[in-house]
Design a protein around this motif. Sequence first.
Motif, PDB file in Angstrom:
ATOM      1  N   SER A  45       0.829  -1.210   0.000  1.00 47.93           N
ATOM      2  CA  SER A  45       0.000   0.000   0.000  1.00 47.93           C
ATOM      3  C   SER A  45       0.859   1.253   0.000  1.00 47.93           C
ATOM      4  O   SER A  45       0.606   2.202  -0.756  1.00 47.93           O
ATOM      5  CB  SER A  45      -0.927   0.002   1.220  1.00 47.93           C
ATOM      6  OG  SER A  45      -1.830  -1.085   1.169  1.00 47.93           O
ATOM      7  N   MET A  46       1.891   1.279   0.836  1.00 50.16           N
ATOM      8  CA  MET A  46       2.768   2.443   0.896  1.00 50.16           C
ATOM      9  C   MET A  46       3.565   2.595  -0.395  1.00 50.16           C
ATOM     10  O   MET A  46       3.807   3.705  -0.878  1.00 50.16           O
ATOM     11  CB  MET A  46       3.715   2.348   2.098  1.00 50.16           C
ATOM     12  CG  MET A  46       3.033   2.502   3.447  1.00 50.16           C
ATOM     13  SD  MET A  46       2.196   4.086   3.673  1.00 50.16           S
ATOM     14  CE  MET A  46       0.477   3.561   3.571  1.00 50.16           C
ATOM     15  N   SER A  47       3.965   1.472  -0.980  1.00 51.33           N
ATOM     16  CA  SER A  47       4.692   1.504  -2.244  1.00 51.33           C
ATOM     17  C   SER A  47       3.824   2.097  -3.354  1.00 51.33           C
ATOM     18  O   SER A  47       4.274   2.952  -4.130  1.00 51.33           O
ATOM     19  CB  SER A  47       5.135   0.081  -2.613  1.00 51.33           C
ATOM     20  OG  SER A  47       5.808   0.067  -3.839  1.00 51.33           O
ATOM     21  N   LYS A  48       2.577   1.665  -3.423  1.00 54.17           N
ATOM     22  CA  LYS A  48       1.661   2.210  -4.437  1.00 54.17           C
ATOM     23  C   LYS A  48       1.430   3.703  -4.205  1.00 54.17           C
ATOM     24  O   LYS A  48       1.403   4.487  -5.158  1.00 54.17           O
ATOM     25  CB  LYS A  48       0.333   1.464  -4.402  1.00 54.17           C
ATOM     26  CG  LYS A  48       0.386   0.111  -5.049  1.00 54.17           C
ATOM     27  CD  LYS A  48      -1.001  -0.499  -5.100  1.00 54.17           C
ATOM     28  CE  LYS A  48      -0.988  -1.716  -5.996  1.00 54.17           C
ATOM     29  NZ  LYS A  48      -2.347  -2.182  -6.283  1.00 54.17           N
ATOM     30  N   LEU A  49       1.255   4.073  -2.948  1.00 54.60           N
ATOM     31  CA  LEU A  49       1.064   5.486  -2.622  1.00 54.60           C
ATOM     32  C   LEU A  49       2.278   6.297  -3.062  1.00 54.60           C
ATOM     33  O   LEU A  49       2.151   7.344  -3.701  1.00 54.60           O
ATOM     34  CB  LEU A  49       0.817   5.653  -1.121  1.00 54.60           C
ATOM     35  CG  LEU A  49       0.662   7.083  -0.612  1.00 54.60           C
ATOM     36  CD1 LEU A  49      -0.566   7.744  -1.235  1.00 54.60           C
ATOM     37  CD2 LEU A  49       0.582   7.097   0.910  1.00 54.60           C
ATOM     38  N   VAL A 125      11.213   6.813   5.237  1.00 57.23           N
ATOM     39  CA  VAL A 125      11.415   6.221   3.916  1.00 57.23           C
ATOM     40  C   VAL A 125      11.962   7.294   2.980  1.00 57.23           C
ATOM     41  O   VAL A 125      11.382   8.370   2.844  1.00 57.23           O
ATOM     42  CB  VAL A 125      10.091   5.640   3.366  1.00 57.23           C
ATOM     43  CG1 VAL A 125      10.251   5.177   1.930  1.00 57.23           C
ATOM     44  CG2 VAL A 125       9.606   4.502   4.261  1.00 57.23           C
ATOM     45  N   SER A 126      13.085   6.990   2.361  1.00 56.31           N
ATOM     46  CA  SER A 126      13.674   7.920   1.405  1.00 56.31           C
ATOM     47  C   SER A 126      13.824   7.274   0.028  1.00 56.31           C
ATOM     48  O   SER A 126      14.201   7.938  -0.927  1.00 56.31           O
ATOM     49  CB  SER A 126      15.039   8.398   1.901  1.00 56.31           C
ATOM     50  OG  SER A 126      15.897   7.294   2.088  1.00 56.31           O
ATOM     51  N   ASP A 127      13.509   5.979  -0.032  1.00 58.50           N
ATOM     52  CA  ASP A 127      13.698   5.231  -1.266  1.00 58.50           C
ATOM     53  C   ASP A 127      12.650   4.128  -1.332  1.00 58.50           C
ATOM     54  O   ASP A 127      12.348   3.495  -0.316  1.00 58.50           O
ATOM     55  CB  ASP A 127      15.113   4.637  -1.279  1.00 58.50           C
ATOM     56  CG  ASP A 127      15.434   3.941  -2.576  1.00 58.50           C
ATOM     57  OD1 ASP A 127      15.096   2.742  -2.688  1.00 58.50           O
ATOM     58  OD2 ASP A 127      15.993   4.576  -3.471  1.00 58.50           O
ATOM     59  N   LEU A 128      12.124   3.896  -2.502  1.00 57.54           N
ATOM     60  CA  LEU A 128      11.101   2.873  -2.695  1.00 57.54           C
ATOM     61  C   LEU A 128      11.557   1.486  -2.237  1.00 57.54           C
ATOM     62  O   LEU A 128      10.753   0.663  -1.811  1.00 57.54           O
ATOM     63  CB  LEU A 128      10.686   2.842  -4.172  1.00 57.54           C
ATOM     64  CG  LEU A 128       9.451   2.066  -4.551  1.00 57.54           C
ATOM     65  CD1 LEU A 128       8.234   2.561  -3.790  1.00 57.54           C
ATOM     66  CD2 LEU A 128       9.210   2.165  -6.042  1.00 57.54           C
ATOM     67  N   LEU A 131      10.417  -0.166   1.008  1.00 53.52           N
ATOM     68  CA  LEU A 131       9.047  -0.658   1.115  1.00 53.52           C
ATOM     69  C   LEU A 131       8.907  -2.011   0.420  1.00 53.52           C
ATOM     70  O   LEU A 131       7.965  -2.256  -0.338  1.00 53.52           O
ATOM     71  CB  LEU A 131       8.076   0.370   0.505  1.00 53.52           C
ATOM     72  CG  LEU A 131       8.080   1.737   1.172  1.00 53.52           C
ATOM     73  CD1 LEU A 131       7.257   2.742   0.357  1.00 53.52           C
ATOM     74  CD2 LEU A 131       7.559   1.645   2.602  1.00 53.52           C
ATOM     75  N   LYS A 132       9.825  -2.905   0.683  1.00 54.29           N
ATOM     76  CA  LYS A 132       9.814  -4.228   0.052  1.00 54.29           C
ATOM     77  C   LYS A 132       8.679  -5.070   0.613  1.00 54.29           C
ATOM     78  O   LYS A 132       8.349  -4.985   1.792  1.00 54.29           O
ATOM     79  CB  LYS A 132      11.147  -4.943   0.286  1.00 54.29           C
ATOM     80  CG  LYS A 132      12.310  -4.286  -0.422  1.00 54.29           C
ATOM     81  CD  LYS A 132      13.583  -5.036  -0.145  1.00 54.29           C
ATOM     82  CE  LYS A 132      14.741  -4.301  -0.782  1.00 54.29           C
ATOM     83  NZ  LYS A 132      16.027  -4.896  -0.475  1.00 54.29           N
ATOM     84  N   TYR A 133       8.113  -5.884  -0.267  1.00 50.82           N
ATOM     85  CA  TYR A 133       7.034  -6.779   0.152  1.00 50.82           C
ATOM     86  C   TYR A 133       6.976  -7.998  -0.758  1.00 50.82           C
ATOM     87  O   TYR A 133       7.474  -7.973  -1.883  1.00 50.82           O
ATOM     88  CB  TYR A 133       5.691  -6.049   0.155  1.00 50.82           C
ATOM     89  CG  TYR A 133       5.267  -5.530  -1.202  1.00 50.82           C
ATOM     90  CD1 TYR A 133       4.459  -6.305  -2.038  1.00 50.82           C
ATOM     91  CD2 TYR A 133       5.666  -4.278  -1.652  1.00 50.82           C
ATOM     92  CE1 TYR A 133       4.077  -5.834  -3.283  1.00 50.82           C
ATOM     93  CE2 TYR A 133       5.289  -3.806  -2.891  1.00 50.82           C
ATOM     94  CZ  TYR A 133       4.480  -4.588  -3.705  1.00 50.82           C
ATOM     95  OH  TYR A 133       4.102  -4.128  -4.938  1.00 50.82           O
TER      96      TYR A 133
END
Length: 145
Positions: A45-49, A125-128, A131-133
């Motif tokens: 969810s955070m990655s998509k955001l 978070v400063s880098d995508l 937010l690994k999943y």
Amino acid sequence: VIIQNSYWGDKEILQRIAETTNRGVEVQIFLPAVANLQTDLNMKSMSKLWKRCENKPKIFLHKNMLHAKLMLIDNNYLLLGSSNLNEVSLEKMQETNILLDVSNTDLLQKLLENLKKHRSESEQVSDLNQLKYNSFLAFLESLFS
């Protein structure tokens, strides 16, 4: 806007947050780096955001299980309650929140102190890649959220 919530996944809420940040509003989001449930769905969810936002929200991954459920708007209004930001909580479990005007109150000062503490206990978070999943686990978690 400051949001603390344990469990994410509601697409409409994420879309509204993206629209808000893209209008230039500073949004800070606090969630646990490892939740007791649905960590992969949270990170997805955070990655998509993150990908939807030209003006990136400030996402903070708290080192502990952060179970707070609140939204503070302009240091004036506090939405506080039991609702997580997922479909089960909002539509099926009938959890609820209350909106309070906290401007110029002792409650606001205590809340801001608590948020400052949470910020110091979190990694921003400063880098995508932060937010690994696991896509499969995120899918399974979405079936129950």
